[in-house]
Scaffold this active site. Structure first.
Site, PDB file in Angstrom:
ATOM      1  N   LYS A  58       8.445  56.838  18.703  1.00  0.00           N
ATOM      2  CA  LYS A  58       9.849  56.419  18.595  1.00  0.00           C
ATOM      3  C   LYS A  58      10.139  55.400  19.686  1.00  0.00           C
ATOM      4  O   LYS A  58       9.497  55.389  20.744  1.00  0.00           O
ATOM      5  CB  LYS A  58      10.776  57.637  18.754  1.00  0.00           C
ATOM      6  CG  LYS A  58      10.516  58.422  20.038  1.00  0.00           C
ATOM      7  CD  LYS A  58      11.192  59.771  20.033  1.00  0.00           C
ATOM      8  CE  LYS A  58      10.761  60.602  21.243  1.00  0.00           C
ATOM      9  NZ  LYS A  58      11.344  61.943  21.248  1.00  0.00           N
ATOM     10  N   ASP A 216      13.788  65.471  21.769  1.00  0.00           N
ATOM     11  CA  ASP A 216      14.512  64.224  22.070  1.00  0.00           C
ATOM     12  C   ASP A 216      15.481  64.471  23.217  1.00  0.00           C
ATOM     13  O   ASP A 216      16.172  65.489  23.248  1.00  0.00           O
ATOM     14  CB  ASP A 216      15.301  63.744  20.842  1.00  0.00           C
ATOM     15  CG  ASP A 216      14.379  63.084  19.820  1.00  0.00           C
ATOM     16  OD1 ASP A 216      13.194  62.919  20.140  1.00  0.00           O
ATOM     17  OD2 ASP A 216      14.851  62.756  18.729  1.00  0.00           O
ATOM     18  N   ASP A 257      22.806  42.888  45.684  1.00  0.00           N
ATOM     19  CA  ASP A 257      23.872  43.876  45.786  1.00  0.00           C
ATOM     20  C   ASP A 257      23.409  45.097  46.581  1.00  0.00           C
ATOM     21  O   ASP A 257      24.134  45.610  47.429  1.00  0.00           O
ATOM     22  CB  ASP A 257      24.303  44.300  44.372  1.00  0.00           C
ATOM     23  CG  ASP A 257      25.402  45.350  44.376  1.00  0.00           C
ATOM     24  OD1 ASP A 257      26.494  45.044  44.863  1.00  0.00           O
ATOM     25  OD2 ASP A 257      25.159  46.464  43.892  1.00  0.00           O
ATOM     26  N   ASN A 346      42.576  41.163  49.632  1.00  0.00           N
ATOM     27  CA  ASN A 346      43.191  41.940  50.697  1.00  0.00           C
ATOM     28  C   ASN A 346      42.614  41.577  52.061  1.00  0.00           C
ATOM     29  O   ASN A 346      43.345  41.450  53.031  1.00  0.00           O
ATOM     30  CB  ASN A 346      42.990  43.436  50.440  1.00  0.00           C
ATOM     31  CG  ASN A 346      43.837  43.948  49.294  1.00  0.00           C
ATOM     32  OD1 ASN A 346      45.047  44.050  49.415  1.00  0.00           O
ATOM     33  ND2 ASN A 346      43.213  44.252  48.172  1.00  0.00           N
ATOM     34  N   THR A 348      39.119  39.737  52.222  1.00  0.00           N
ATOM     35  CA  THR A 348      38.055  38.741  52.134  1.00  0.00           C
ATOM     36  C   THR A 348      38.574  37.376  52.550  1.00  0.00           C
ATOM     37  O   THR A 348      39.609  36.921  52.067  1.00  0.00           O
ATOM     38  CB  THR A 348      37.516  38.665  50.690  1.00  0.00           C
ATOM     39  OG1 THR A 348      36.975  39.929  50.327  1.00  0.00           O
ATOM     40  CG2 THR A 348      36.439  37.604  50.567  1.00  0.00           C
ATOM     41  N   ARG A 379      42.796  31.339  43.110  1.00  0.00           N
ATOM     42  CA  ARG A 379      42.499  32.374  44.102  1.00  0.00           C
ATOM     43  C   ARG A 379      43.644  32.485  45.095  1.00  0.00           C
ATOM     44  O   ARG A 379      44.413  31.546  45.284  1.00  0.00           O
ATOM     45  CB  ARG A 379      41.212  32.006  44.841  1.00  0.00           C
ATOM     46  CG  ARG A 379      40.609  33.155  45.671  1.00  0.00           C
ATOM     47  CD  ARG A 379      39.954  34.197  44.805  1.00  0.00           C
ATOM     48  NE  ARG A 379      39.071  35.061  45.595  1.00  0.00           N
ATOM     49  CZ  ARG A 379      39.345  36.303  45.943  1.00  0.00           C
ATOM     50  NH1 ARG A 379      40.493  36.844  45.586  1.00  0.00           N
ATOM     51  NH2 ARG A 379      38.493  37.030  46.648  1.00  0.00           N
ATOM     52  N   HIS A 750      34.182  48.442  38.104  1.00  0.00           N
ATOM     53  CA  HIS A 750      34.486  49.771  38.632  1.00  0.00           C
ATOM     54  C   HIS A 750      33.586  50.810  37.985  1.00  0.00           C
ATOM     55  O   HIS A 750      33.247  50.709  36.801  1.00  0.00           O
ATOM     56  CB  HIS A 750      35.944  50.133  38.363  1.00  0.00           C
ATOM     57  CG  HIS A 750      36.905  49.293  39.138  1.00  0.00           C
ATOM     58  ND1 HIS A 750      38.196  49.073  38.717  1.00  0.00           N
ATOM     59  CD2 HIS A 750      36.769  48.598  40.290  1.00  0.00           C
ATOM     60  CE1 HIS A 750      38.814  48.292  39.592  1.00  0.00           C
ATOM     61  NE2 HIS A 750      37.963  47.991  40.550  1.00  0.00           N
ATOM     62  N   GLY A 773      56.483  54.973  23.985  1.00  0.00           N
ATOM     63  CA  GLY A 773      57.733  54.421  24.503  1.00  0.00           C
ATOM     64  C   GLY A 773      57.593  53.602  25.766  1.00  0.00           C
ATOM     65  O   GLY A 773      58.596  53.152  26.335  1.00  0.00           O
ATOM     66  N   VAL A 776      54.617  47.769  26.741  1.00  0.00           N
ATOM     67  CA  VAL A 776      53.221  47.317  26.775  1.00  0.00           C
ATOM     68  C   VAL A 776      53.161  45.858  26.336  1.00  0.00           C
ATOM     69  O   VAL A 776      53.563  45.538  25.205  1.00  0.00           O
ATOM     70  CB  VAL A 776      52.332  48.185  25.849  1.00  0.00           C
ATOM     71  CG1 VAL A 776      50.894  47.692  25.881  1.00  0.00           C
ATOM     72  CG2 VAL A 776      52.406  49.653  26.259  1.00  0.00           C
TER      73      VAL A 776
END
Length: 1091
Positions: A58, A216, A257, A346, A348, A379, A750, A773, A776
């Site tokens: 498989k 599996d 990273d 904030n 950087t 920016r 995130h 309600g 949006v």
């Protein structure tokens, strides 16, 4: 991202290695991997069972429901496996909406069994604990297991037992298999916990009379637990979702990273696409992708990615050049666009990160123009004006069309410009708040509270009165008011910049006292740290132990933790031992989910509100801010965060919370309170915790929620609206709507931004909220318009009565920041021209250290760069190294070595012993290089004959430096001098001064055979020849180096090696304290004293 899928082979390897169960697990480690590069002859040698057993084959590429898709070959021999693979291996296949190539297969023994011997087992993580699902009918036709399966919740920190499993899960399982199943499930759960799995599914799990077979398996592990599980996991490979190739560039960025404290992410969606992004911030990156897809660009979107967490210039350069390299490989008939976007940072330094991007643009300017790339930049944040200026300049100098915008432009407006949906303004308005820091005009050092209008003051006072309690369903109630004008905090970690930002915020908010009472830093002793309160310096205590800080500051009820991801769990659990702490903000990103859930459980039991992890914090205008929230003072002033407004918000993203500050300040009377709960799957507090607080806070008139793909917390807001628990207007938008348009799964910035089921998608949540309600918008682009519309309606109804604006008190700018902005200049205290360590690479006299090694210039060449600021010829470098070698040592009897030995035997350290020896170097010992060079040069340059020079020195009663030796003579020559002489004669273009000194030697040795040109004198005169004739120096420069004492440095450097050798030798020989024997001392006392 935290939860990452692993291959079936990796999951089974972990299971077979580490499961602890009395149930006999069969076919352990019996699997073989097949790719296009597989040599079947070698494979059968490694796995002989392939030749003797029936097999199953498989693909192992994170494909669900392989059996129903016809992607499992069953009950085959090895030849049958090969035949089965022929039409499938490296063939393109559709799985759902994803089109991919089958390239990795797994072969295992076929297990004959009956249908009734197949079972289904699954364990998955939730906020409240881990759910174990079991169904007595497993296999490909298991169906909707959520509806069918028995379910058992094992709460956080709870243990599982076999009796519990039998009672709650195995009621329908065959009696003869219950014991084996119970033991296996308990072992599986313990394995799941120990190895930090977040999801583990086995279907089917086969139990026969011979034992348990795992047929599996699908699994995910918490990648953030790598530092805990590395020894067990090994080097884990995380395969990409089916339909998306694994590109080397993605691996390169992932490696960057992993090595960085910043966040760097890259996912290639369509390398041939024309729309490329380079976005700062996890939340902002999702918003830009959403907007591109909303405007019809989904098929042309080339990549998803983000950079955040203050990456360095070099890191942003490496990230940018990777994207520019990818986008300039294949031309597009319509040209390409690059969107360099981001929310308002904030902390950087925007200009610093843009320098790396600008470098990359300059390096790729030719291919960028060839591929007709247009760049759009938007920016905000610290020093963003300078960053935008630099970005605009590079567009002018390179000829690349670059359109630059700041905070005056809506964050995603550049997407519409890039895609041709809105015009590009010729002259975008310039923000007026650049560097808005001025000295306080008042002579008073007190905070000018009297300058505030009563309307704002009264609002703060009413809100800051008795802290109401609100039920959250936890064991203990939590405060509905987290912060007020008198809130005091402890800061865990030496985050001086963040603390200074909090104090500056306090000052412009007219607080009477700083909000930071003390810092906790376990790595130093107790001391005090200097900060500014307005223009006055103050001292804030720093404690090594948390207990001391708590005892000495009983009025503190907030702790802001800047602890690392490795220590955040322990320090937070310790904090909750102190009942005075009611709110904890955890800034760290990458805390394992199992640890976070334990924190949440303890906080709920103790009534503590947790903000974070993976957050910038929160802000309450006019009262208190957490760490770097809100950015620097210019943004705080621009967004009017120094006084309360009427709008409260809650967001996941820290960067997007600052963007909300900007949007709300431009469309309403401002922010009352804002919290970024954090981007992890299990934030310490959820949306409803804060929305219900806002509902119960009189100063809040409307609420804004910025939700996100992943999880179902936003539905609770809708339910509360329907039930009438929330009556204030709620404007809500969930980002991540683009996810449903992608053909393969994309993990956004995130950790929690990933939908595991349809109800977790942003589209589904937005729809449900609108039906409940909430207000949006159609897209994030319209969020500001909806907020303004709701606000204007509340004003027209008299619910909100806007207060008159009054300028806040001003705060002096820090010197370092003013200098970085280019607002001031100051004479430097030091000047240097030989070395520069400030950039990404160390420079020696302008030469990068990598080039120093590539050029193989050696120690001599390095000395040439640092001493003479020149790249010297190869023979000169070799001569310097030879000089260092011949001057390295001359035995233990000379004064310098003797002093070093005596000092070492007195028990002194290496530095002291070396210094003792070096201090003896002078005209009489070793320091004759400079003097010899000066004397011989002066004589030669004056046209004196060698005999005239000797006679003059004799007449003046002076020694000729560099002439004479205690041991060596014309009959016993110094081989060191001979070696150097041969080299100079063979390699130097000219040796006039050496020849002159040798003529002097003939005269002096005729008088006394030991008056030879010694090694000091030889090096001195030969070095003058080198400086004058190598072509790298003018005559004046060469003479200057002699005058300033450069040549003696050769002896000092060389002899240091010998002195260190003597020191180490004495220590190795364990020689005791040296005392000179008295019989080697002639005691000659004055006669009158002896009488």
């Amino acid at each position: 991202m935290s939860a990452k899928a692993i291959s079936e082979q990796t999951g089974k390897e972990y299971l077979y290695k580490y499961i602890c169960t009395s149930a006999p697990v069969q076919n352990r480690f019996r699997y073989a991997n097949v790719t296009t590069e597989t040599d079947f002859q070698r494979l059968t040698q490694e796995h002989p069972w392939l030749l003797t057993e029936r097999l199953i084959v498989k693909p192992d590429q994170l494909i669900k429901r392989r059996g129903k898709l016809g992607l499992v070959g069953v009950n085959l021999d090895l030849n049958g496996v090969k035949e089965w693979l022929k039409p499938r291996l490296m063939k393109e296949t559709m799985v759902g909406k994803a089109k991919g190539i089958l390239k990795n297969f797994l072969i295992e023994p076929f297990v004959p069994h009956k249908q009734e011997e197949e079972f289904y087992v699954c364990i998955y993580a939730a906020r409240e604990g881990d759910y174990v699902l079991f169904h007595h009918e497993g296999g490909v036709d298991v169906g909707d297991v959520d509806a069918k399966a028995q379910k058992l919740l094992i709460g956080v920190d709870e243990k599982i037992s076999e009796n519990q499993v039998k009672k709650d899960l195995l009621t329908k399982a065959p009696n003869d298999k219950k014991a084996a199943l119970a033991s296996f499930i308990v072992g599986l759960f313990n394995l799941y916990e120990d190895l930090f799995f977040t999801y583990l599914e086995i279907n089917p799990l086969v139990v026969t009379k011979d034992g348990v077979y795992v047929l599996d398996m699908a699994a995910k592990i918490d990648a953030t637990a790598d530092y805990i599980c590395k020894s067990k996991w090994g080097d884990v490979e995380f395969p990409p979702p089916f339909g998306r190739e694994a590109y080397p560039e993605e691996a390169y960025i992932a490696d960057l990273d992993a090595k960085s404290g910043a966040s760097l992410k890259l996912t290639l969606l369509n390398p041939r696409g024309r729309i490329w992004t380079m976005v700062a911030g996890g939340g902002a990156s999702v918003v830009y992708s959403d907007t591109i897809c909303d405007l019809g660009g989904v098929d042309e979107l080339a990549n998803y990615g983000e950079y955040s967490g203050a990456p360095s210039e070099q890191q942003t350069y490496d990230y940018a050049k990777t994207i520019l390299s990818l986008m300039t490989r294949e031309k597009h008939p319509d040209g390409k666009v690059l969107i360099i976007g981001g929310s308002i940072a904030n902390f950087t330094n925007v200009a610093a990160t843009f320098k790396g991007i600008v470098r990359a643009i300059r390096d790729y300017q030719v291919p960028l123009k060839e591929h007709e790339v247009t760049i759009f930049v938007r920016r905000g944040g610290p020093n963003y004006q300078e960053g935008l200026r630099v970005m605009g300049e590079v567009g002018k100098t390179t000829g690349i069309p670059i359109h630059v915008f700041g905070t005056e432009t809506h964050m995603t407006a550049i997407v519409g410009m890039a895609l041709g949906h809105r015009p590009i303004p010729n002259q975008p308005p310039v923000a007026a708040h650049t560097a808005n820091f001025l000295l306080n005009s008042s002579s008073s050092t007190s905070t000018p509270t009297s300058r505030r209008k009563d309307t704002f003051e009264n609002k703060a006072k009413v809100e800051g009165s008795s802290a109401k309690k609100v039920k959250t369903g936890a064991a203990v109630t939590k405060a509905s008011t987290l912060f007020n004008k008198h809130t005091k905090a402890l800061v865990w970690g030496m985050q001086t910049r963040a603390v200074q930002g909090m104090l500056d915020f306090d000052y412009v908010c007219s607080r009477e006292e700083p909000s930071v009472s003390a810092l906790i830093y376990p790595f130093t002793g107790d001391h005090k740290q200097k900060f500014y309160w307005g223009h006055k310096e103050i001292l804030i205590p720093v404690y090594k132990n948390m207990s001391d800080a708590m005892k000495k500051h009983p009025d503190v009820d907030v702790l802001i933790s800047f602890a690392s991801l490795r220590s955040a769990f322990e320090s937070t659990m310790e904090t909750m031992q102190y009942p005075q702490i009611r709110t904890i903000a955890i800034i760290a990103e990458g805390i394992p989910e199992a640890h976070t859930r334990k924190i949440i459980k303890a906080a709920d039991e103790k009534g503590v509100t947790i903000i974070g992890p993976a957050t910038v914090g929160g802000i309450k205008p006019g009262c208190f801010k957490i760490g770097n929230t809100g950015g620097m003072l210019d943004n705080i002033l621009a967004s009017k965060l120094y006084r309360p407004g009427s709008v409260a918000y809650v967001s996941r993203s820290g960067g997007m919370s600052n963007e909300l500050n900007n949007i709300i300040s431009r469309t309403t009377d401002g922010v009352f309170e804002g919290v970024a709960i954090g981007g992890d799957r299990y934030p310490g507090s959820v949306f409803t915790d804060h929305v219900l607080r806002y509902q119960d806070t009189s100063g809040v008139k409307m609420i804004v929620v910025l939700g996100e793909i992943g999880g179902t917390e936003e539905y609770k807001i809708g339910q509360a609206i329907k039930q009438g628990r929330i009556t204030k207007p709620v404007v809500c938008w969930c980002i991540g709507t683009c996810a449903t348009m992608f053909s393969s799964e994309v993990q956004f910035g995130h950790a929690g931004a990933c939908a595991n089921q349809a109800s977790e998608t942003a589209v589904a949540k937005n729809k449900a909220l609108k039906e409940a309600g909430a207000y949006v918008p159609k897209s994030f682009d319209e969020l500001g318009e909806i907020i303004k519309s709701v606000y204007d309606d509340l004003v027209s109804k008299g619910v909100i009565q806007p207060a008159e604006e009054v300028p806040p008190p001003t705060v002096p700018m820090d010197y370092s920041w003013a200098r970085e902005l280019g607002l001031i200049r100051k004479p430097a205290s030091f000047m240097t021209s030989i070395c520069d360590e400030r950039g990404q690479e160390l420079l020696y006299a302008g030469m990068p250290i990598t080039e120093v090694f590539k050029s193989e210039i050696g120690l001599g060449g390095t000395l040439g760069l640092l001493w003479f600021q020149r790249r010297l010829p190869k023979y000169a470098c070799q001569f310097i190294e030879m000089c260092l070698m011949v001057t390295a040592d001359h035995g233990p009897a000379v004064s310098g070595a003797h002093n070093t030995i005596v000092c070492a035997r007195a028990g002194k350290d290496l530095i002291s012993s070396l210094t003792s020896g070096l201090l003896t170097i002078g005209d009489r010992f070793g320091g004759a290089l400079d003097a010899a060079a000066k004397q011989f040069s002066h004589a030669f340059d004056s046209g004196m004959l060698p005999m005239e020079f000797v006679n003059m020195m004799k007449k003046d009663g002076k020694l000729i430096m560099g002439i004479g030796h205690r041991v060596k003579s014309i009959n016993n020559p110094d081989m060191r001098v001979q070696i150097l002489k041969d080299f100079v004669k063979q390699n130097f273009p000219s040796s006039q001064l050496l020849d002159y000194s040798l003529e002097v030697e003939k005269i002096t040795t005729s008088k006394k055979p030991n008056l030879i040109l010694n090694v000091d004198g030889f090096i001195g005169v030969a070095f003058v020849d080198l400086l004058r004739t190598c072509g790298g120096f003018t005559r004046d420069e060469a003479d200057e180096f002699v005058e300033i004492g450069a040549l003696n440095g050769i002896f000092v450097l060389g002899r240091s090696m010998g002195f260190i050798g003597h020191y180490l030798d004495q220590k190795r020989l364990k020689q005791g304290l040296y005392r000179h024997p008295w019989d080697d001392i002639s005691y000659v006392l004055p006669e009158h004293m002896s009488m």
